[in-house]
Design an enzyme around this catalytic site. Structure first.
Site, PDB file in Angstrom:
ATOM      1  N   CYS A   6     -42.961 -14.099 -58.191  1.00  0.00           N
ATOM      2  CA  CYS A   6     -44.403 -14.072 -57.808  1.00  0.00           C
ATOM      3  C   CYS A   6     -45.253 -15.449 -58.194  1.00  0.00           C
ATOM      4  CB  CYS A   6     -45.195 -12.920 -58.420  1.00  0.00           C
ATOM      5  SG  CYS A   6     -43.997 -12.052 -59.489  1.00  0.00           S
ATOM      6  N   ARG A  42     -32.644 -11.938 -65.466  1.00  0.00           N
ATOM      7  CA  ARG A  42     -33.162 -11.088 -66.503  1.00  0.00           C
ATOM      8  C   ARG A  42     -32.237 -10.803 -67.354  1.00  0.00           C
ATOM      9  NH1 ARG A  42     -35.860  -7.055 -62.042  1.00  0.00           N
ATOM     10  NH2 ARG A  42     -37.151  -8.639 -60.984  1.00  0.00           N
ATOM     11  N   GLN A  95     -33.146 -12.254 -54.939  1.00  0.00           N
ATOM     12  CA  GLN A  95     -33.764 -11.235 -54.359  1.00  0.00           C
ATOM     13  C   GLN A  95     -34.393 -11.785 -52.831  1.00  0.00           C
ATOM     14  OE1 GLN A  95     -37.225 -10.963 -57.337  1.00  0.00           O
ATOM     15  NE2 GLN A  95     -36.494  -8.934 -57.432  1.00  0.00           N
ATOM     16  N   ASP A 108     -37.032 -11.833 -51.551  1.00  0.00           N
ATOM     17  CA  ASP A 108     -38.661 -11.654 -51.723  1.00  0.00           C
ATOM     18  C   ASP A 108     -39.505 -12.016 -51.204  1.00  0.00           C
ATOM     19  OD1 ASP A 108     -40.198 -10.571 -53.994  1.00  0.00           O
ATOM     20  OD2 ASP A 108     -39.791 -12.075 -55.334  1.00  0.00           O
ATOM     21  N   HIS A 155     -44.027 -12.535 -50.715  1.00  0.00           N
ATOM     22  CA  HIS A 155     -45.697 -12.011 -51.094  1.00  0.00           C
ATOM     23  C   HIS A 155     -46.516 -12.098 -49.944  1.00  0.00           C
ATOM     24  CE1 HIS A 155     -43.313 -12.688 -54.910  1.00  0.00           C
ATOM     25  NE2 HIS A 155     -44.006 -11.741 -55.240  1.00  0.00           N
ATOM     26  N   LYS A 185     -47.280   1.591 -55.487  1.00  0.00           N
ATOM     27  CA  LYS A 185     -46.118   1.061 -54.894  1.00  0.00           C
ATOM     28  C   LYS A 185     -45.422   2.196 -53.807  1.00  0.00           C
ATOM     29  CE  LYS A 185     -42.913   1.949 -58.801  1.00  0.00           C
ATOM     30  NZ  LYS A 185     -41.815   1.474 -59.441  1.00  0.00           N
ATOM     31  N   HIS A 217     -46.056  -7.335 -53.025  1.00  0.00           N
ATOM     32  CA  HIS A 217     -44.734  -7.857 -53.481  1.00  0.00           C
ATOM     33  C   HIS A 217     -43.891  -6.750 -52.567  1.00  0.00           C
ATOM     34  CE1 HIS A 217     -46.067  -9.342 -57.634  1.00  0.00           C
ATOM     35  NE2 HIS A 217     -47.136  -8.640 -57.155  1.00  0.00           N
TER      36      HIS A 217
END
Length: 602
Positions: free
Chosen positions: A300, A329, A347, A349, A351, A430, A476
């Site tokens: 992000c 992580r 990911q 991913d 946004h 979410k 997200h």
RNA sequence: GCCGACAUAGCUCAGUUGGCUAGAGCAGCUGAUUUGUAAUCAGCAGGCCCGGGGUUCAAAUCCUCGUGUCGGCACCA
């Protein structure tokens, strides 16, 4: 057959209790119905405890409930119990079962119970959780245990069971507490069902992505590289590349812009975002020239920096950035599991920066995207909306609007969903997407999260109609979740037999003799032209052997080429599943492959 | 991180109460064979027995500390 319990007002009650209360109801017999199995397994757990107590007299018992896959009992003993001891316990259980002890019940007051079990700290802590001032005790032979029931009338009815796993478990499920020993088991009403269950476990193990990944050479892990860091091998690389390129196209069609943030960002930025304070334990940090950097655990912040690169007008929104973002992580050692739980992963991913009013349509679009992908892979899936938790930041009105937008998106599309009240992230509500694979297991993959916190922290804004500064909402979203996890799930879902459009190799070409090798190579080149990978099995082995090997690699299609095919410009196709063969022209064959690869569009 | 188990050839696995040069199948290499739809034959090569440290005349085997893996628990923005 006689009853083992009765059903009274929709509640399963055992015979002793029914007699005690003088109630009657529909009889439940010993079979494999859910109610019956629940009673059987519960009593089997007690029988196991009885056996353990006789083998390890110092054993103290905590709780022994039934669970989805059988039952377990948590207990404590000074002796060390290993996997090898399960057989011994099973044997002891059988010998008790043969004695056909009746399962008796009596009730005492809480105070009496506390006195009776005063030397048993586990029982005392069980009782702390019970509000009632009466405690029922079930007794079979010398063994007794406090329990709510219901139980079988006699342990003689227990015959078909198996102890499956031994493990450690924290008392009360809290890692601050001491660790107890837990033994898992399964029981059925008949021998065949037990056998079928054990067979099912074997089948599930055959699908294990770690095993198939090794066999198909998709990925590997190495001790010297480090735990949780997967290595993608060529076959896995091809599969992943296919998935990536399909998904890339799908994002572009929906107006997402590919971007890329750096792998490491200054720690100060992570302080601004709040990750440093809230997620720091799971991050990796390093120093460069005396400045602290944090390796990104999420993408992000990078995307926020992309957003900040220019001024935005309300006319530009929504703005959608996507990235196959590599994140790191620090997962705990015990959590690592094949590709499902790793320390470095990628990911899918994205946004979305939009206005509050755009939330709903954006959610609908994302949910539709999710649906396209899931149905393509034959996954059933379910969605859960998680709402405002107790500890939450941000404006109450925005929370309400956001939650309402999520619900409306679901309702308008007629999508089934459940609500997890208070299960949202502290910064926004979410939607979690859980997929159901070929053998009925659930996986948490994709997630769509509304976020008002990061835009606030970074002071993001756009110019409104009246040239006023407005804070955008940030959504997200990840659909696969991560390539690692998703490919792991796909592997188990298909048991390695991937559909043509993502298979590492589309076609195995088997030339009959050496003289047919050149033609095979030509065919292989033509396949590359239509974006299909093939492998030529021209080793100095018998034809049978090479076909066998090709079959075992799980390629979707095997073609055999010999004199006949070359002469007629045809290929002989062998179907992987049915082992049937048929011959079609080369032209048709290429068209077939091309269709199979291109038919998929998310 | 916690409880328990495990680690031998590229892969799957043998290896007795500590005792000869650590074995097998598959894969690999070499040769013969050139095959029409699920294993052709013969030969060869392949090992820091996960890594330190210790016990012992002697360790793949016993002890210990790591590392990794597995089954759970806890964790999982």
């Amino acid at each position: 057959m006689s009853a083992i319990a009765i059903k009274h007002n929709d509640e399963v009650v055992d015979l002793v209790t029914a007699e005690e209360l003088g109630i009657t109801g529909e009889e439940i017999e010993l079979d494999n119905s859910p109610e019956s199995l629940d009673v059987l397994r519960h009593s089997t757990a007690h029988l196991m405890a009885q056996a353990i107590k006789s083998l390890y007299p110092d054993a103290e018992f905590y709780v022994g409930p039934t669970v989805k896959e059988g039952f377990y009992y948590d207990f404590k003993t000074e002796s060390e119990i290993g996997e090898g001891d399960l057989k011994k316990i099973e044997k002891q259980m059988l010998s008790f079962a043969k004695k056909k002890y009746k399962i008796e019940k009596y009730t005492i007051s809480m105070d009496e119970a506390k006195e009776k079990f005063k030397d048993d700290h586990l029982k005392l802590s069980v009782m702390e959780r019970i509000k009632d001032d009466k405690i029922s005790i079930y007794k079979q032979g010398e063994f007794e245990d406090l329990c709510r029931g219901p139980h079988l009338p006699s342990i003689g009815l227990i015959r078909y069971f198996k102890l499956t796993k031994i493990a450690g478990a924290y008392l009360g499920g809290d890692s601050k507490n001491e660790m107890l020993t837990r033994i898992y088991g399964i029981a059925f009403a008949d021998k065949e069902s037990l056998k079928a269950h054990m067979e099912m476990l074997v089948q599930a193990a055959r699908r294990d992505h770690r095993k198939i990944g090794n066999e198909m050479k998709l990925f590997t892990f190495r001790e010297e590289v480090g735990a949780g860091f997967p290595i993608w091998l060529p076959a896995g690389g091809r599969l992943r590349a296919r998935l990536e390129s399909l998904l890339f196209k799908a994002h572009r069609k929906r107006g997402y812009q590919p971007v890329r943030g750096p792998e490491m960002l200054r720690a100060d930025l992570w302080k601004t975002s709040g990750h440093y304070q809230n997620y720091g334990e799971n991050m990796y940090f390093t120093q460069i020239d005396d400045i602290e950097f944090g390796v990104k655990p999420m993408n992000c912040v990078g995307h926020i920096k992309v957003y900040e690169d220019e001024l935005h007008s309300y006319r530009d929104l929504p703005i959608k950035y996507f990235e196959y973002g590599v994140v790191h992580r620090h997962e705990m050692t015990g959590a690592l599991h094949g590709l499902f739980r790793v320390r470095e992963f990628t990911q899918d991913d994205a946004h979305i920066f939009c206005t509050v009013d755009q939330i709903e349509e954006q959610i609908i679009e994302v949910v539709d995207f999710v649906d396209k992908i899931m149905t393509t892979f034959d996954f059933k899936y379910s969605m859960t909306i998680s709402t405002k938790p107790e500890k939450a930041v941000g404006d109450a009105e925005v929370w309400e609007k956001s939650e309402a937008a999520l619900v409306r998106a679901m309702e308008k599309n007629n999508l089934p969903y459940t609500i997890d009240e208070g299960g949202g992230a502290f910064y926004g509500p979410k939607i979690d997407i859980k997929i159901l694979d070929a053998i009925g297991r659930e996986w948490q993959c994709g997630t769509i999260q509304l976020d008002n916190n990061l835009p606030e922290r970074f002071g993001l804004e756009y110019n409104g109609e009246n040239n006023e500064k407005i804070q955008p909402v940030m959504i997200h979203r990840a659909i696969l979740g991560s390539f690692e996890r998703f490919i792991g799930i796909l592997t188990e879902h298909y048991a390695g037999e991937f559909p043509m459009f993502i298979a590492p190799t589309q076609v195995a070409i088997v030339p009959v003799a050496e003289t047919h090798k050149d033609y095979a190579k030509q065919l292989s080149d033509k396949l590359i032209d239509i974006n299909a990978d093939s492998e030529i099995y021209a080793k100095n082995d018998s034809l049978n052997k090479r076909i066998r090997v090709a079959e075992k690699t799980r390629v979707p299609m095997i073609v055999v080429i010999g004199d006949e095919e070359i002469e007629n410009k045809t290929v002989s196709i062998r179907d992987r599943r049915t082992r049937e063969q048929y011959t079609i022209s080369e032209e048709e064959f290429l068209k077939l492959i091309q269709t199979k690869i291109n038919e998929v569009n998310f």
